[in-house]
Design an enzyme around this catalytic site. Sequence first.
Site, mmCIF file in Angstrom:
data_model
loop_
_atom_site.group_PDB
_atom_site.id
_atom_site.type_symbol
_atom_site.label_atom_id
_atom_site.label_comp_id
_atom_site.label_asym_id
_atom_site.label_seq_id
_atom_site.Cartn_x
_atom_site.Cartn_y
_atom_site.Cartn_z
ATOM 1 N N LYS A 1 43.998 34.207 40.676
ATOM 2 C CA LYS A 1 43.782 33.256 41.822
ATOM 3 C C LYS A 1 43.204 33.572 43.190
ATOM 4 O O LYS A 1 42.665 32.505 43.684
ATOM 5 C CB LYS A 1 45.390 32.614 41.865
ATOM 6 C CG LYS A 1 45.990 31.923 40.652
ATOM 7 C CD LYS A 1 47.458 31.480 41.021
ATOM 8 C CE LYS A 1 47.960 30.689 39.928
ATOM 9 N NZ LYS A 1 49.371 30.190 40.141
ATOM 10 N N ARG A 2 43.361 34.774 43.391
ATOM 11 C CA ARG A 2 42.760 35.108 44.985
ATOM 12 C C ARG A 2 41.177 35.204 44.797
ATOM 13 O O ARG A 2 40.673 35.186 45.818
ATOM 14 C CB ARG A 2 43.187 36.586 45.034
ATOM 15 C CG ARG A 2 42.407 37.758 44.288
ATOM 16 C CD ARG A 2 43.340 39.054 44.551
ATOM 17 N NE ARG A 2 42.900 40.048 43.681
ATOM 18 C CZ ARG A 2 41.851 40.866 43.754
ATOM 19 N NH1 ARG A 2 41.093 40.691 44.948
ATOM 20 N NH2 ARG A 2 41.424 41.717 42.822
#
Length: 466
Positions: free
Chosen positions: A240-241
């Site tokens: 997700k980062r």
Amino acid sequence: MVVKTRFAPSPTGYLHVGGARTALFSWLYARHCGGQFVLRIEDTDRERSTQPAIDAILESMQWLKLNWDEGPYYQTKRFDRYQEVIDKLLAEGKAYKCYCSKERLEQMREEQMKNGLKPRYDGHCRDSHEEHSPDEPYVVRFKNPTEGKVAFDDMVKGHIEFDNAELDDFIIQRSDGTPTYNFCVVVDDADMGITHVIRGDDHVNNTPRQINLYHALGAPVPVFCHVAMILGDDGTKLSKRHGAVSVMQYREDGYLPEALVNYLVRLGWSHGDQEIFSVPEMIEYFTPEAINKSASSFNTKKLDWLNAHYMKTLPVEEVASELSWHLQRIGVDEKNGPDPKLVVKCYAERTHTLKEMAQKAACYYQDITEYDPAGVKKWMKEGSVDVLREALTVLQSAASWEAQPLDEALSDLAKRLEIGMGKVGQPLRIALTGSAMSPGIGDTLVLCGRERALERIAKAIEHFAK
């Protein structure tokens, strides 16, 4: 032989791009070979599987236009079949009941690790003749061969071998009676006639166990194709980062399905130096043997480039259909403004995503609540209100509300007033959209519509005259 592939996600979360690429590769190979593509939902993990995740998987597949020929099948609806196969394996002596307690198993693993051995079940119950009460809990283990090797030729990785002595007797049924992943996959693929299994290379270690199970069932072993993972642009596992990970997040961020599919097919596969592929071209050229062995890195800039290409080159109707979805998401009612196809024609060259396009086009469907301060400071100078009054008079008498004659009428006005076109067009843009950034002034007027445009110009005159 009819080639039959499958995509079998677990609905414990949304469909991520790695899974979407696996689905795409499986779909393309089936279509390339004139075969069939099966969708199967592997929902045996009842605690973590959710209906919203199932819905999101189906929605993602449909959005990407990866249509399936069979399914979706659900493993939870096949428990009777799994039990039938487990009973058969027990009766044939190819599986056995294991009564080992958690405490014994933990102690065994601790001792193995202490002695530098690979933690694995020691086969204590494999040939045991101990008596057990009917209510004593047990699991069912597959009786894996103890000698020889299990080998297969992977379409991407080449020849792979494992010693059977390294494989333990894995559990095929838990103590609560539910079947396990490695078991269900084999029964499903055998029953559904799957000929080729394309999946992530995190499953390579499962493959030898599954092959031995195919042999025990007397079922043909499919051809395997294990695809390397996708990394972020910094070389670490995609997460997700790095930005959007789930397929529908890419839709929400304004990407077209054609752009994402084109990007995913090139993520680990190539056909010469070609970058842009139509779906028929993908189907014609795709073969698993051309998939790279090494991991691929996700490059958002390249996806942005592809998205911009498809926004400009796809049929306007297709882009407009996707734009409508975005307009609805931000609360815009299409009935209160221009046809979305007109928005696409005017904004495809000016925006990078459909989300951005929808946000910029919202002013044509909803009231303007404020004027951009930077635009006002730059363009609403002394005399600008007088220019707006002159422009309003010209536009009120316009015989045609089409871009070219409107542009010509305003150009004539600029010449008559002996000022640059920017001093006419920019104050008008601010009056019409609230911003100094918009398509050509004729197109902007058409997007607003005659009644709304004249109303907004009059309102701006009143506002800035103060």
